[in-house]
Write a protein that holds these residues in place. Structure first.
Motif, mmCIF file in Angstrom:
data_model
loop_
_atom_site.group_PDB
_atom_site.id
_atom_site.type_symbol
_atom_site.label_atom_id
_atom_site.label_comp_id
_atom_site.label_asym_id
_atom_site.label_seq_id
_atom_site.Cartn_x
_atom_site.Cartn_y
_atom_site.Cartn_z
ATOM 1 N N UNK A 27 0.828 -1.225 0.000
ATOM 2 C CA UNK A 27 0.000 0.000 0.000
ATOM 3 C C UNK A 27 0.849 1.257 0.000
ATOM 4 N N UNK A 28 0.279 2.311 -0.550
ATOM 5 C CA UNK A 28 0.871 3.639 -0.385
ATOM 6 C C UNK A 28 0.573 4.113 1.029
ATOM 7 N N UNK A 29 1.283 5.131 1.510
ATOM 8 C CA UNK A 29 1.011 5.627 2.872
ATOM 9 C C UNK A 29 -0.448 5.991 3.101
ATOM 10 N N UNK A 30 -1.085 6.619 2.127
ATOM 11 C CA UNK A 30 -2.471 7.041 2.334
ATOM 12 C C UNK A 30 -3.452 5.881 2.201
ATOM 13 N N UNK A 31 -3.103 4.884 1.396
ATOM 14 C CA UNK A 31 -3.932 3.668 1.379
ATOM 15 C C UNK A 31 -3.892 2.981 2.742
ATOM 16 N N UNK A 32 -2.699 2.921 3.315
ATOM 17 C CA UNK A 32 -2.541 2.303 4.629
ATOM 18 C C UNK A 32 -3.340 3.054 5.685
ATOM 19 N N UNK A 33 -3.266 4.373 5.663
ATOM 20 C CA UNK A 33 -4.001 5.181 6.638
ATOM 21 C C UNK A 33 -5.510 5.011 6.467
ATOM 22 N N UNK A 34 -5.967 4.976 5.223
ATOM 23 C CA UNK A 34 -7.398 4.849 4.974
ATOM 24 C C UNK A 34 -7.974 3.534 5.489
ATOM 25 N N UNK A 35 -7.268 2.442 5.243
ATOM 26 C CA UNK A 35 -7.750 1.142 5.728
ATOM 27 C C UNK A 35 -7.666 1.067 7.248
#
Length: 609
Positions: A187-195
């Motif tokens: 994941x990208x950093x923001x994908x990780x944060x979103x999940x």
């Protein structure tokens, strides 16, 4: 009427064994009062079948009938602790612990040290609970009662700390990482944060609507989590027996187990921090004491069972990792130690994806269990009256759950997921949460000696459990080490720590939070009242759902004498029946209060004078 002052509330039968038969009583819970100078101890009784107990009057009022119910039994106690301990730590921190200790042998010793540290803290908390068996909130209550003066200082500091640090962003991020590993996506950093935010929101929704259902849900996930760790432990033993063809030499990491990189003070300290983090949760059941029937006997048996069970599984899981994964790969791993184990044993197959899902579920279950326990702790902070809007913290409407603390934890977690850099979030959050709490653990340990001394001086007798003194001292020393050693820099300089920024950022941040507590307290309790001509007093606030809380109010100096003359030490109006307990409630005490005179003797006094 009279009662046995040194052992109140207990009579003796023909076999000279304690019984719980109530003695003749007055109708008010606060009718018996012990005074020792400025400290006033009032007699309080909860509805959880615990004995009435004395607590210092500035403490939050005891709820004679818990608005959260009495749904916590032995199984729930075990899984409240087990589910919080088996979260992300044993799956994500072994690599960091190995790097910190330098060798397999020392790493295993540190995991065992975590067990003894947990048992020592558990013993301290259990003795405190035996003195205050009708209060939930764990350390909130014990600091409040051990350090009642300066008035509201420790409740304010601890409440401030718990609200500011009431986030579970580290576990949320690890949960998201394992969810992405199920399909092999990086994941990208923001994908990780979103999940991570989505996972925590689902956990919030799982507990906010029904208390009993939240416990059942937590127990169910706890069983799955325990079985997952048992599976890893058994698989590790199979590997160790040489039964996996892909691992030809499972004993290689155990030969010369203490050979390796020389440990450094910074590395050893970081390893111990992660051990403490991995065992965090052994005390979770103490957050719900007032929801447990016959709490001390029930807690004593089942909390020790939970810690012993987890300690055995933790050590077997580490044996599995060391038997399966080469040391260079373990040292290089970040938060994916268990995935390396699954890949080494099962290969890149659907089985690995399924096992990663189980670990993601374990992380999610940890979020649920932490929400349940820490919401009670935050609620108790609010009931002390030191936080604004006491109704918000104490109420259980509309669902019979502590919705205010739940919402605060969700909000703070979202902020802390979004704010730090994604790559450093886990390590920084782990360190930040452990450091300030180490000071309070030290104070709780020292406070136990203070409470023992005061109770002996006032003749209040022993509780149902007493920790060994050597165990209490060991507990204090461990947390003193955790408080001092983080200032020691790493070998490679100030930027060679486990985050990309200055190594002691979490130390300074934690210290700053504690200093902020002191500044807030001084301004609120001393400076503003002096400048504006009022004094701080507390009164009891009873809500529609039966919840009770203290409300801190401002009394003008010219009205202070009249206010003090018309209210008792707890903050209840004198000669007025509590709308929920009523005058019919009897607790087995006499109508005579007690006071310690200048001659050192305890004597009867008229509570109306």
């Amino acid at each position: 009427m009279s009662f046995n002052w040194r052992r109140p509330f207990r009579s003796r039968d023909d076999n000279d064994e304690p019984t719980t038969q109530d003695a003749p009583a007055l109708t008010r819970v606060n009718s018996a009062e012990v005074s020792d100078g400025s400290l006033k101890y009032t007699l309080e009784k909860g509805g959880n079948d615990s004995q009435p107990s004395y607590q210092e009057a500035t403490g939050a009022p005891v709820e004679s009938r818990s608005p959260l119910g009495y749904s916590v039994g032995p199984i729930t106690i075990i899984f409240l602790n087990v589910s919080k301990m088996i979260g992300t730590g044993v799956y994500s921190t072994p690599s960091a612990i190995l790097r910190g200790t330098g060798s397999v042998g020392l790493s295993m010793i540190y995991w065992t040290l975590g067990f003894f540290t947990s048992i020592s803290t558990l013993s301290v908390l259990l003795e405190f609970a035996s003195y205050f068996p009708n209060r939930s909130g764990s350390e909130v209550v014990y600091l409040e009662q051990a350090y009642p003066r300066p008035r509201w200082l420790f409740p304010t500091a601890f409440a401030f700390l718990n609200v500011v640090l009431s986030f579970s962003s580290g576990n949320s991020i690890v949960c998201a990482q394992y969810l992405f590993r199920i399909n092999g996506h990086t994941p990208s950093p923001w994908e990780l944060k979103g999940v991570a935010i989505a996972a925590y929101t689902v956990a919030f929704l799982a507990v906010v609507f029904h208390t009993k259902a939240s416990y059942a849900f937590s127990n169910g996930i706890g069983i799955v989590k325990t079985l997952t760790l048992i599976f890893i432990a058994i698989t590790g033993l199979v590997v160790l027996g040489g039964n996996i063809s892909s691992i030809p030499d499972p004993h290689s990491n155990f030969r010369n187990a203490f050979d390796g990189l020389p440990p450094t003070p910074y590395g050893l300290n970081n390893a111990l921090y992660r051990i403490i983090f991995s065992y965090t949760g052994f005390d979770n059941a103490f957050n719900v004491v007032n929801e447990v029937k016959n709490p001390i006997k029930t807690l004593r048996r089942n909390t020790f069972i939970s810690v012993f069970l987890v300690a055995v599984l933790y050590n077997l899981a580490n044996v599995a990792y060391f038997a399966s994964v080469p040391l260079p790969d373990l040292r290089a791993a970040k938060e994916i130690t268990a995935s390396l184990f699954f890949t080494a044993v099962f290969g890149s197959s659907n089985a690995v994806r399924g096992l990663n899902f189980l670990i993601a579920l374990s992380s999610f279950g940890n979020l649920v269990t932490v929400l349940i326990g820490s919401s009670r702790m935050i609620r108790e902070c609010g009931r002390q009256g030191v936080l604004p809007f006491p109704r918000f913290w104490a109420t259980t409407r509309p669902f019979g759950t502590p919705i205010g603390p739940y919402f605060v934890k969700w909000f703070m977690t979202v902020i802390m997921i979004l704010a730090p850099p994604a790559g450093d979030a886990f390590n920084f959050v782990v360190d930040l949460q452990v450091y300030p709490s180490s000071l309070f653990h030290i104070l709780v340990g020292i406070g136990l000696f203070i409470v023992r001394y005061r109770r002996k001086k006032l003749g209040l007798g022993r509780g149902e459990f007493k920790a060994w003194t050597v165990v209490v001292v060991f507990n204090i020393l461990v947390y003193a080490y955790l408080l001092v050693m983080p200032w020691y820099p790493p070998e490679g300089g100030p930027y060679a720590g486990n985050v990309s920024f200055w190594y002691a950022t979490y130390v300074v941040t934690g210290t700053g939070i504690l200093l902020g507590c002191g500044i807030y307290y001084y301004a609120w309790i001393w400076l503003l009242p002096k400048l504006r001509g009022y004094r701080i007093r507390q009164e009891v606030l009873t809500l529609e759902d039966g919840a009770q809380s203290h409300k801190v109010i401002k009394v003008p100096v010219e009205q202070l004498a009249e206010w003090d003359a018309t209210h008792d030490a707890v903050g209840r109006p004198l000669n007025r029946t509590d709308s929920h307990s009523g005058d019919s409630e009897r607790i087995g005490v006499s109508s005579t209060a007690r006071e310690k005179g200048q001659d050192g003797n305890v004597r009867d006094v008229d509570p109306e004078k």
